[in-house]
Design a protein around this motif. Structure first.
Motif: not given
Length: 600
Positions: A508, A512, A515, A517, A519, A585
């Motif tokens: 995480a 961060k 940058n 995002d 989940k 992703q």
């Protein structure tokens, strides 16, 4: 005389024109008139500081013309225009480094264990001391990018460069080599006792017929098993490493070394001899490194094996590189490029002329990408030639030349000959020096498509590397079509793939910091198929710098690496980490893998 720094600091005088029937030279190509006589690099620094005059620069140019082996600064030093410390201070200012003369009492002796004295003497580079988390390294020639890369590889730590006179490095190295022991004999032996060292009687080495032993059935069957099992496991390399009491066998699979069950150490000499016999090497020579090649048939297909032997303290270490032709038959579309990257790369392949560079560290898949690109081309209508060291895969549609530097067949010599062979496409295994780079640029500007590799960390760094080794920025802007940087990351095993809804704390924090995002992430739980690692196979991360008019203007102004990276990013270049995040992703790889191959 020690090298003051291999930096070309001004343009040579204009060559004879074609009207004077002089042969066409690389420097005859058009260049902006305002740059013709202006000094650059350290010479410009010296001129700006008022330490030399324009007349002295012209004198150094004439001296350099008489002896082309000299750099501009060496010519100035030899002509006594400036002394070496003054010249090196200018080099330091030009590269924005500190100038650091040294004495032997300033050297951290522990660092010499990381960089041996022989290397220090040969290369004029020396570790000085630790500063924060980095090692301060003195170097006489900061323009030698390949040497800097080699020092980083050997030290395995972040480094900070300083410009140090070669004479200082040589003197300190000599003093450290011949330094007398400190203290008296009584002080040295004070804590020693007679029974502290037990003398072990060495066993006499029997003179054996290695060729006979290597031809015995158990040895032959074990070597065959070693190769067949490695191919079955998908290994790229086999490491055979003798220790003091044991023999270690390791396979490199998906870029990571895995330990394998090993035979007794007594079999080591026979195994090495068997491999040498298979590759036609001298089995009696065990003191020098040797390189050989084995053509084998494994599971009904041809496999090339490259054998490299290296004498170590406990015997010869062998590394076998496995070259499987199936890796270049998978096609560009299966290398892992995203659709927009693939389209741009294919467009660059089909350009009639220019340079296409593929860059990345050793083992990042550059050769596979280049061979896959060559296979896309029409070998029946195009004259495709390659210059390699060594030839890794045999291509039936290309003329392949193997570099042999021992007899003078270097990359540059082979390229000169190839240009007289009416080529359409030239693939150069690697651009290693200024001469090879100049010939590649010349070939691209005269109507040939040139494909090659460089060892840089990202795509923009390839442009600055070419500038650093002596190619004019405007020529790079005119000749380079695209640069592809790549890495290989391990893919999550399909059989044991699991979804995790919340990334771990360290993951995480990494997301961060960049940058991003995301989940949910995927992870491999570990199974028989992936040897309980959670990974099976590899996929590429790609960063494609496509040249356009705006970037050509930026490059012509000789930007810094940071400015060039910023310009590329502003114009839409997707960097390696961003490509990795898209594959994260999509559930193809993990954050650990992306960080492993992209983070410094």
């Amino acid at each position: 005389m020690p090298h003051a720094g291999k930096v070309d600091v001004t343009h040579p005088p204009a060559k004879p024109t074609a009207a004077q029937d002089a042969p066409m030279e690389f420097d005859d190509l058009w260049r902006p008139a305002q740059q013709t006589e202006a000094p650059r690099g350290p010479a410009a620094v010296l001129l700006e500081q008022g330490k030399i005059t324009p007349a002295q620069i012209q004198h150094a140019i004439r001296k350099q013309k008489d002896n082309p082996r000299l750099t501009m600064l060496e010519a100035m030093i030899e002509a006594k225009i400036v002394d070496e410390p003054t010249a090196l201070q200018a080099v330091a200012k030009f590269f924005n480094l500190r100038f650091e003369p040294i004495k032997s009492d300033q050297i951290d002796r522990d660092l010499l264990k990381l960089l041996d004295l022989d290397f220090i003497k040969r290369k004029n580079v020396i570790p000085i001391r630790r500063e924060d988390n980095r090692i301060l390294v003195g170097i006489s020639d900061p323009a030698d990018i390949f040497l800097v890369d080699e020092v980083k590889r050997r030290l395995r730590r972040p480094i900070l460069l300083a410009v140090t006179p070669a004479a200082d490095i040589q003197r300190v190295a000599e003093e450290l080599t011949t330094a007398p022991s400190q203290g008296s004999v009584e002080d040295i032996i004070h804590d020693c006792h007679e029974d502290d060292v037990e003398v072990v009687e060495a066993k006499s080495e029997e003179v054996t017929d290695l060729e006979k032993i290597a031809g015995e059935s158990p040895v032959i069957r074990y070597v065959n098993f070693l190769v067949v099992n490695a191919v079955k496991e998908g290994a790229s390399d086999i490491h055979i490493e003798p220790g003091e009491e044991t023999l270690r066998i390791r396979y490199r699979i998906d870029g990571i070394l895995f330990e394998q069950p090993a035979p007794p150490l007594a079999m080591h000499a026979a195994i090495v001899s068997r491999l040498k016999i298979m590759s036609n090497l001298d089995i009696a020579e065990r003191r020098l490194p040797q390189d050989g090649r084995i053509r084998a048939m494994v599971h009904g297909r041809h496999v090339d094996l490259r054998l490299s032997t290296l004498p170590t303290a406990h015997g010869e270490k062998c590394v076998i590189r496995i070259l499987d032709n199936r890796s270049i038959l998978i096609g560009l579309e299966r290398l892992g490029m995203l659709p927009d990257t693939l389209k741009t790369f294919v467009d660059a392949i089909h350009q009639p002329h220019g340079i296409l560079l593929v860059t990345g560290p050793t083992g990042s898949g550059k050769t596979t990408t280049l061979y896959s690109a060559l296979r896309v081309m029409d070998g029946g209508k195009l004259n495709i030639s390659t210059v390699e060291d060594p030839i890794e895969y045999q291509l039936d549609f290309a003329n392949q030349v193997n570099v042999r530097e021992g007899i003078g067949l270097t990359f540059s010599a082979a390229l000169r000959s190839l240009l007289r062979q009416d080529p359409d496409v030239i693939m150069i295994g690697e651009i290693r020096d200024a001469e090879t780079a100049r010939i590649a640029v010349q070939a691209s500007l005269t109507g040939h498509l040139v494909l090659s590799t460089l060892h840089t960390n990202d795509a923009p760094a390839s442009i600055t590397r070419l500038i650093n080794i002596g190619i004019e920025p405007y020529l790079i802007a005119a000749s380079v079509n695209a640069v592809l940087a790549q890495r290989l990351v391990r893919k999550i095993c399909d059989k044991c793939k699991q979804l995790e809804t919340n990334p771990r704390e360290a993951e995480a924090a990494y997301l961060k910091r960049h940058n991003v995002d995301i989940k949910t992430v995927y992870r491999g739980a570990g199974c028989d198929k992936c040897r309980n690692t959670g990974y099976s196979g590899r996929v590429g991360l790609y960063e494609l710098l496509e040249m356009n008019d705006a970037l050509r203007d930026v490059i012509t102004s000789n930007p810094s690496l940071m400015d060039l990276r910023r310009a590329c990013h502003e114009r839409g270049m997707r960097v390696l980490q961003e490509d990795g995040m898209l594959k994260l992703q999509a559930g193809q790889t993990t954050i650990e893998e992306i960080a492993r191959v992209t983070e410094a």
